[in-house]
Enzyme design. Structure first.
Site, PDB file in Angstrom:
ATOM      1  N   ASP A 268       8.088  22.277 -56.915  1.00  0.00           N
ATOM      2  CA  ASP A 268       9.114  21.249 -56.746  1.00  0.00           C
ATOM      3  C   ASP A 268       8.587  20.176 -55.799  1.00  0.00           C
ATOM      4  O   ASP A 268       8.032  20.489 -54.743  1.00  0.00           O
ATOM      5  CB  ASP A 268      10.392  21.865 -56.177  1.00  0.00           C
ATOM      6  CG  ASP A 268      11.626  21.495 -56.982  1.00  0.00           C
ATOM      7  OD1 ASP A 268      11.869  20.279 -57.121  1.00  0.00           O
ATOM      8  OD2 ASP A 268      12.321  22.392 -57.471  1.00  0.00           O
TER       9      ASP A 268
ATOM     10  N   ASP B 259      12.211  16.068 -57.841  1.00  0.00           N
ATOM     11  CA  ASP B 259      13.625  16.061 -57.499  1.00  0.00           C
ATOM     12  C   ASP B 259      14.144  14.629 -57.362  1.00  0.00           C
ATOM     13  O   ASP B 259      13.532  13.807 -56.673  1.00  0.00           O
ATOM     14  CB  ASP B 259      13.806  16.824 -56.179  1.00  0.00           C
ATOM     15  CG  ASP B 259      15.249  17.010 -55.788  1.00  0.00           C
ATOM     16  OD1 ASP B 259      15.957  17.751 -56.484  1.00  0.00           O
ATOM     17  OD2 ASP B 259      15.663  16.423 -54.771  1.00  0.00           O
TER      18      ASP B 259
ATOM     19  N   GLU C 135      13.589  14.757 -62.408  1.00  0.00           N
ATOM     20  CA  GLU C 135      15.047  14.888 -62.420  1.00  0.00           C
ATOM     21  C   GLU C 135      15.636  13.509 -62.151  1.00  0.00           C
ATOM     22  O   GLU C 135      15.287  12.868 -61.153  1.00  0.00           O
ATOM     23  CB  GLU C 135      15.513  15.872 -61.352  1.00  0.00           C
ATOM     24  CG  GLU C 135      17.021  16.054 -61.343  1.00  0.00           C
ATOM     25  CD  GLU C 135      17.536  16.692 -60.072  1.00  0.00           C
ATOM     26  OE1 GLU C 135      18.550  17.416 -60.150  1.00  0.00           O
ATOM     27  OE2 GLU C 135      16.950  16.461 -59.007  1.00  0.00           O
TER      28      GLU C 135
ATOM     29  N   HIS D 138      19.312  25.660 -61.331  1.00  0.00           N
ATOM     30  CA  HIS D 138      19.886  26.063 -60.040  1.00  0.00           C
ATOM     31  C   HIS D 138      21.075  25.208 -59.622  1.00  0.00           C
ATOM     32  O   HIS D 138      21.787  25.560 -58.679  1.00  0.00           O
ATOM     33  CB  HIS D 138      18.798  25.997 -58.959  1.00  0.00           C
ATOM     34  CG  HIS D 138      18.266  24.604 -58.755  1.00  0.00           C
ATOM     35  ND1 HIS D 138      17.478  23.968 -59.680  1.00  0.00           N
ATOM     36  CD2 HIS D 138      18.427  23.727 -57.742  1.00  0.00           C
ATOM     37  CE1 HIS D 138      17.169  22.761 -59.249  1.00  0.00           C
ATOM     38  NE2 HIS D 138      17.739  22.589 -58.074  1.00  0.00           N
ATOM     39  N   ASP D 139      21.292  24.079 -60.309  1.00  0.00           N
ATOM     40  CA  ASP D 139      22.408  23.182 -59.983  1.00  0.00           C
ATOM     41  C   ASP D 139      23.544  23.253 -60.993  1.00  0.00           C
ATOM     42  O   ASP D 139      24.539  22.541 -60.841  1.00  0.00           O
ATOM     43  CB  ASP D 139      21.915  21.732 -59.915  1.00  0.00           C
ATOM     44  CG  ASP D 139      21.138  21.431 -58.646  1.00  0.00           C
ATOM     45  OD1 ASP D 139      21.340  22.140 -57.644  1.00  0.00           O
ATOM     46  OD2 ASP D 139      20.326  20.490 -58.665  1.00  0.00           O
TER      47      ASP D 139
END
Length: 563
Positions: free
Chosen positions: A100, A207, A265, A337-338
């Protein structure tokens, strides 16, 4: 596969959320050693890439997305030596490792920000500092430089008493935004990325990467009645220098040259932007994560879920299939994860239909064109957490939403119902390796899922008709058939509220996917579909029957049609 086609266009990615995957030392938190111990579970699926959510040194205000040192591992997760061993173990199993990359912001405990708090520091301009609004006393209500809000609630500005100015934080106040307008910031980020590549990392999930370029000068945005803060997303997303920054990153890090995996993302990213960022003639990103399809079942925020209208979901994904077919590439996901668990969100998590609906969802997603992502636990059909009290939640977003909603007079029952359906902790409960849990010998950092006794790795993997086995079949089919990887997509019966039907075509080869996405039997209008006479049934989520006139609940099938 065409030699010019990027390797990741035929790949499947497995996402690990390290703190919830496997705990090797009994402290209640997952760690790198735990991942190493369970790599064969991941490799057994047949996936090509392992993506790790952040394991860097962090105060853990936002579960590691607030990084204090990009080149150190948080002791919670282990050591750099552990990560080097993990990298070798991933590569030894024929997979690649993706880390990440969180560079829109750092932790306020990062050395860069600590130094930046001094107005005389050379690093002052590494973050977004601004004085109070003209005519206002610094630190008083309304004195923030702009009316921008934080994604986690409240103002997007925090007042720093020591220096008398405000710093921008689009997320937690402990996550100050880096100033990407400063070339020194960009070069420091690129140097860090090269450092990880030299250690064997094969790419990055980036991210909120489309927030790094803001629209300058910073100015107030429009607000809704009763809301003092602006979420005029155009001011903070897809900014005027984003393409420049992405191309510079690619060039400075050697992303295209080294054939590195990248996925960005991106909030508020429409099809036009996605094409711009992933166009094959440019060196920007391999693919992007967008949020359109996971925004269809709630109105006015996560606390206001609404029933999903299946035609909306089908047509949204079809639009992206068609829009990126010739230029760009799709990332395919229902969970991460979100996001809440897809079997609870888009399927039916009752004991009667959980397995079949998990398999049906997997079938339709993996038969689209793009790179599929499997989030840990999705491959065994994990459900939402089943939390009923706010003290069961750990997520900063959930706790903040709960507090703000109660302050606004929203009944707590409504707040908890919203979090129970959409909260991020639904996807973060510890991986249930056994009916007893098996995640840790200690006390888990987040309560175990309420379904652990019946939904766990040991039981599902042992079942030849389980969800894990079905994922293996789908991933093997993608590896075997080029039409799954590269075939043209066509949505059929777009308005049908139960059936999800489409074809994939490459040359003379054609697949037909027919899925009943409901908990009731569904009649199939055969006259409106390609003939399945003499067709070969490749995959079935419920049973291998040949009758297509009526589909059982959550029956999803893939046929290879006669040429």
């Amino acid at each position: 596969m065409n030699p010019s086609t990027p390797w990741w266009s035929s790949s499947v990615v497995y996402q690990v959320y390290p703190r919830s995957f496997a705990d090797s030392d009994g402290d209640g938190y997952g760690d790198v050693r735990g991942i190493i111990d369970h790599l064969d579970h991941i490799a057994g699926l047949g996936v090509d890439v392992v993506w790790l959510s952040p394991i860097f040194a962090s105060p853990q205000d936002d579960n590691g997305y607030d990084i204090a040192d990009y080149q150190a591992i948080d002791p919670m997760f282990g050591t750099l030596a552990d990560v080097d061993e993990l990298t070798e173990a991933v590569h030894a199993r024929g997979m690649k490792l993706v880390m990440d990359l969180v560079v829109n912001h750092t932790s306020d405990e990062h050395a860069w920000f600590v130094e930046s708090r001094d107005p005389a520091s050379p690093k002052r301009d590494w973050y977004v500092w601004r004085p109070a609004r003209d005519g206002f006393e610094p630190g008083t209500p309304g004195a923030e430089p702009t009316n921008w809000g934080s994604f986690f609630g409240g103002s997007g500005w925090a007042f720093d008493e020591a220096s008398g100015e405000y710093y921008l934080h689009l997320f937690s106040r402990k996550q100050p935004d880096l100033n990407w307008e400063n070339p020194e910031v960009r070069q420091a980020v690129y140097a860090m990325m090269r450092w990880w590549i030299d250690r064997g990392v094969d790419g990055f999930r980036m991210d909120v990467i489309n927030l790094i370029s803001k629209t300058h000068p910073l100015a107030d945005g429009a607000v809704n009645p009763g809301d003092p803060y602006s979420f005029e997303i155009e001011r903070v997303a897809n900014g005027p220098r984003l393409v420049e920054f992405l191309e510079e990153m690619n060039r400075e890090v050697g992303i295209t040259e080294k054939r590195l995996f990248t996925v960005g993302e991106m909030v508020a990213c429409d099809l036009e932007h996605a094409r711009e960022y992933t166009a094959r003639e440019h060196d920007r990103l391999g693919m992007v994560f967008t949020f359109e399809h996971v925004s269809l079942d709630h109105a006015g925020g996560k606390l206001s879920p609404i029933p999903l209208h299946l035609p909306d979901l089908k047509k949204n994904l079809a639009r992206w299939q068609e829009g990126l077919a010739e230029d760009g590439w799709n990332s395919l996901y229902f969970e991460n994860h979100d996001q809440p668990r897809s079997v609870s969100r888009f399927g039916d998590d009752s004991p009667e239909h959980r397995v079949a609906s998990a398999k049906a969802l997997a079938t339709v997603l993996h038969l689209h064109q793009g790179t599929p992502y499997v989030y840990q636990g999705q491959e065994i059909g994990m459900t939402n957490a089943g939390f009923t009290r706010i003290d069961q939640y750990r997520d900063i977003e959930a706790v903040g939403m709960h507090r703000q909603a109660l302050e606004a007079g929203v009944p707590e029952e409504q707040v908890l119902a919203g979090l129970g359906a959409m909260g991020r902790d639904n996807a973060r409960t510890p991986m249930p390796w056994t009916p007893e849990g098996g995640f840790t010998t200690g006390t888990p950092w987040l309560p175990l899922n309420a379904t652990t006794a019946s939904v766990n790795v040991a039981d599902d993997v042992a079942d030849p008709d389980g969800v894990y086995a079905h994922y293996r079949r789908l991933i093997a089919l993608r590896r075997e058939l080029e039409v799954v990887r590269m075939g043209a997509f066509e949505l059929l019966l777009p308005e049908d509220e139960k059936l999800w039907v489409f074809t994939r075509t490459l040359g003379d080869e054609r697949l037909l996917v027919v899925a009943n996405m409901s908990s009731h039997a569904a009649r199939v209008p055969l006259a409106e579909l390609p003939s399945i006479e003499d067709a070969e049934l490749l995959v079935a989520s419920v049973h291998p029957g040949t009758d297509l006139q009526t589909l059982a609940p959550w029956d999803a099938r893939v046929y290879r049609l006669r040429a």
